[in-house]
Design a protein around this motif. Structure first.
Motif, PDB file in Angstrom:
ATOM      1  N   LYS A 177      20.856  92.603 -39.838  1.00 25.01           N
ATOM      2  CA  LYS A 177      20.428  91.297 -40.353  1.00 25.01           C
ATOM      3  C   LYS A 177      19.634  90.466 -39.349  1.00 25.01           C
ATOM      4  O   LYS A 177      18.610  89.874 -39.700  1.00 25.01           O
ATOM      5  CB  LYS A 177      21.671  90.503 -40.804  1.00 25.01           C
ATOM      6  N   TYR A 205      12.244  92.066 -48.734  1.00 25.73           N
ATOM      7  CA  TYR A 205      12.485  92.666 -47.410  1.00 25.73           C
ATOM      8  C   TYR A 205      13.893  92.319 -46.917  1.00 25.73           C
ATOM      9  O   TYR A 205      14.566  93.151 -46.304  1.00 25.73           O
ATOM     10  CB  TYR A 205      11.421  92.159 -46.425  1.00 25.73           C
ATOM     11  N   TYR A 218      11.199  89.157 -40.285  1.00 26.83           N
ATOM     12  CA  TYR A 218      10.808  88.369 -41.459  1.00 26.83           C
ATOM     13  C   TYR A 218       9.901  87.214 -41.037  1.00 26.83           C
ATOM     14  O   TYR A 218       8.840  86.977 -41.634  1.00 26.83           O
ATOM     15  CB  TYR A 218      12.066  87.846 -42.155  1.00 26.83           C
ATOM     16  N   PHE A 237      16.948  99.566 -41.310  1.00 25.82           N
ATOM     17  CA  PHE A 237      17.895  98.942 -42.242  1.00 25.82           C
ATOM     18  C   PHE A 237      17.923  99.749 -43.535  1.00 25.82           C
ATOM     19  O   PHE A 237      17.081 100.627 -43.741  1.00 25.82           O
ATOM     20  CB  PHE A 237      17.552  97.473 -42.530  1.00 25.82           C
ATOM     21  N   TYR A 238      18.894  99.448 -44.377  1.00 28.54           N
ATOM     22  CA  TYR A 238      18.927 100.036 -45.718  1.00 28.54           C
ATOM     23  C   TYR A 238      18.179  99.096 -46.652  1.00 28.54           C
ATOM     24  O   TYR A 238      18.596  97.960 -46.860  1.00 28.54           O
ATOM     25  CB  TYR A 238      20.366 100.232 -46.197  1.00 28.54           C
ATOM     26  N   GLY A 239      17.055  99.570 -47.164  1.00 30.71           N
ATOM     27  CA  GLY A 239      16.238  98.706 -48.010  1.00 30.71           C
ATOM     28  C   GLY A 239      15.410  99.497 -48.997  1.00 30.71           C
ATOM     29  O   GLY A 239      15.805 100.571 -49.457  1.00 30.71           O
ATOM     30  N   ARG A 259      16.214  91.837 -38.802  1.00 27.38           N
ATOM     31  CA  ARG A 259      15.403  91.624 -39.998  1.00 27.38           C
ATOM     32  C   ARG A 259      14.942  90.168 -40.095  1.00 27.38           C
ATOM     33  O   ARG A 259      13.816  89.898 -40.475  1.00 27.38           O
ATOM     34  CB  ARG A 259      16.193  92.009 -41.241  1.00 27.38           C
ATOM     35  N   SER A 293      16.510  91.770 -48.725  1.00 31.68           N
ATOM     36  CA  SER A 293      17.646  92.236 -49.538  1.00 31.68           C
ATOM     37  C   SER A 293      17.990  93.690 -49.201  1.00 31.68           C
ATOM     38  O   SER A 293      17.146  94.481 -48.801  1.00 31.68           O
ATOM     39  CB  SER A 293      17.350  92.063 -51.026  1.00 31.68           C
ATOM     40  N   ASN A 294      19.273  94.018 -49.341  1.00 34.96           N
ATOM     41  CA  ASN A 294      19.740  95.369 -49.011  1.00 34.96           C
ATOM     42  C   ASN A 294      19.335  96.364 -50.091  1.00 34.96           C
ATOM     43  O   ASN A 294      19.276  96.024 -51.270  1.00 34.96           O
ATOM     44  CB  ASN A 294      21.260  95.385 -48.872  1.00 34.96           C
ATOM     45  N   GLY A 295      19.073  97.586 -49.681  1.00 30.98           N
ATOM     46  CA  GLY A 295      18.707  98.631 -50.638  1.00 30.98           C
ATOM     47  C   GLY A 295      19.465  99.911 -50.353  1.00 30.98           C
ATOM     48  O   GLY A 295      20.362  99.955 -49.517  1.00 30.98           O
ATOM     49  N   SER A 311      22.873  97.087 -41.640  1.00 28.70           N
ATOM     50  CA  SER A 311      22.077  96.064 -42.344  1.00 28.70           C
ATOM     51  C   SER A 311      21.158  95.326 -41.368  1.00 28.70           C
ATOM     52  O   SER A 311      20.142  94.776 -41.778  1.00 28.70           O
ATOM     53  CB  SER A 311      22.972  95.112 -43.124  1.00 28.70           C
ATOM     54  N   THR A 355      24.920  99.973 -52.645  1.00 31.40           N
ATOM     55  CA  THR A 355      24.499  99.296 -51.412  1.00 31.40           C
ATOM     56  C   THR A 355      25.693  98.646 -50.721  1.00 31.40           C
ATOM     57  O   THR A 355      26.633  98.187 -51.377  1.00 31.40           O
ATOM     58  CB  THR A 355      23.441  98.206 -51.691  1.00 31.40           C
TER      59      THR A 355
END
Ligand SMILES: Nc1ncnc2c1ncn2[C@@H]1O[C@H](COP(=O)(O)OP(=O)(O)OP(=O)(O)O)[C@@H](O)[C@H]1O
Ligand SMILES: [Mg+2]
Length: 329
Positions: free
Chosen positions: A159, A213, A166, A246-248, A162, A215-217, A157, A152
């Motif tokens: 952010k 949700y 969120y 995003f990458y999650g 997100r 956190s990066n994945g 991202s 990762t």
């Protein structure tokens, strides 16, 4: 700074020529809104011979200028389209990116035609076909498979978007006094929502899901995979609006997808169909998947981002109770 404005086709033509998105001898014959949207300024540009879409993001929500939003989100959306262009099957299900203007937070996209999205499903009188479901699952299979990372990092991202999402998905709907009177949506909804907003165990679980949700994945997600992002075209379903990408965790895209099958009262067989056709279904964390399904159902019923849902109160309460079970059990 160039400001996209539906009433200024002349100014837009000058701007588009500067970007080399319009030929010197081309003129704009029509400038119109291609469909309903809240977040951004989206316009269809028609010339004598072709049409395309321009989308500009501002540092506020287009429909609610008093609400702040990350200004560069159209650039993130452009970066997503650039990324997926390397996978034929994913690109074939999305509009082609014509260009990105990072100075003015604006992208130009292929026009998929004057079509409708799948928001009609919220009328609750239409069933999605297996063929359509398959197209949607195949899209997620491609997206989640072709861009998998081994380690990762901070690529895409997203952010700020997100953080905004969120708040609307995991926080705001579950605040007892958030200032939004749900009786404005439907008389009696505010009182029905209260026990859920007051359920400590439920809120604890939702808070944990919110942390996941954020956190990066390893998987590239669309981030807003619901009927409003699916367009019905002559060439099949096309997916638009990846501004929340995003990458999650894959469970997030799938959770939102399945939540809207419940919200639109599709047959139970549709969820089974997804389980069967989503490539790595058995590798998923089902507690987390169910949690995301439940949270999306709840936030669409008692949060700010309401849907044009033709559902009576009793059905909403039953669905809220079902969603709560998904999250807590
Ligand atoms: N490439 C395209 N081809 C045809 N129509 C499009 C295209 N892109 C967008 N549209 C139409 O414009 C509408 C708004 O576009 P989009 O969803 O990208 O905007 P948005 O401001 O991000 O919306 P939202 O507030 O729902 O996030 C879409 O619902 C669709 O009807
Ligand atoms: Mg959008």
């Amino acid at each position: 700074m160039f400001i996209l404005n539906a009433n200024e086709p002349e100014e837009l033509a000058v701007y588009l020529r500067q970007q080399q998105w319009l030929q010197e001898d081309e003129t704009i014959v029509s400038l119109s809104k291609p469909g309903e949207g809240n977040m951004n300024c989206v316009l269809r540009v028609e010339t004598e011979t072709r049409s395309f879409i321009v989308k500009q993001s501002r540092d506020y929500v287009e429909k609610y200028p008093q609400v702040a939003a990350p200004a560069e989100r159209a650039i993130t959306e452009g970066a997503f389209y650039n990324k997926i262009a390397t996978s034929k099957k994913v690109q074939d299900a999305m509009p082609v990116l014509m260009g990105t203007d990072v100075v003015n937070n604006l992208i130009a996209l292929e026009d998929l035609g004057k079509t409708n999205d799948y928001a009609v499903l919220y009328g609750l009188d239409q069933k999605i076909s297996e063929g359509e479901l398959l197209e949607l699952v195949v899209y997620l299979n491609g997206l989640h498979t072709d861009f998998e990372k081994t380690v990762t990092d901070e690529e895409l991202s997203n952010k700020a978007m997100r953080a905004l999402n969120y708040e609307h998905v995991f926080e705001y709907p579950f605040k007892e006094d958030n200032g939004f009177n749900l009786d404005v949506v439907q008389e009696g909804l505010q009182a029905l929502a209260m026990p859920f907003k007051q359920n400590k165990e439920l809120k604890e679980k939702i808070s944990e899901l919110g942390t996941l949700y954020l956190s990066n994945g390893k998987y590239l997600l669309h981030g807003d995979f619901y009927p409003g992002s699916w367009l019905k075209t002559d060439a099949g379903i096309k997916i638009i609006d990846p501004e929340f990408c995003f990458y999650g965790m894959r469970e997030f895209d799938l959770g939102v997808f399945i939540a809207h099958l419940y919200l639109t009262q599709q047959d139970a067989s549709t969820v089974a169909f997804i389980k069967e056709h989503y490539k790595s279904f058995d590798d998923l964390n089902f507690t987390i998947l169910n949690g995301f399904i439940g949270t999306e159902i709840m936030r669409r019923l008692i949060g700010l981002a309401q849907l044009p849902l033709k559902m009576d109160l009793n059905t909403k309460v039953a669905l809220l109770a079902f969603a709560q079970k998904l999250i807590t059990e």
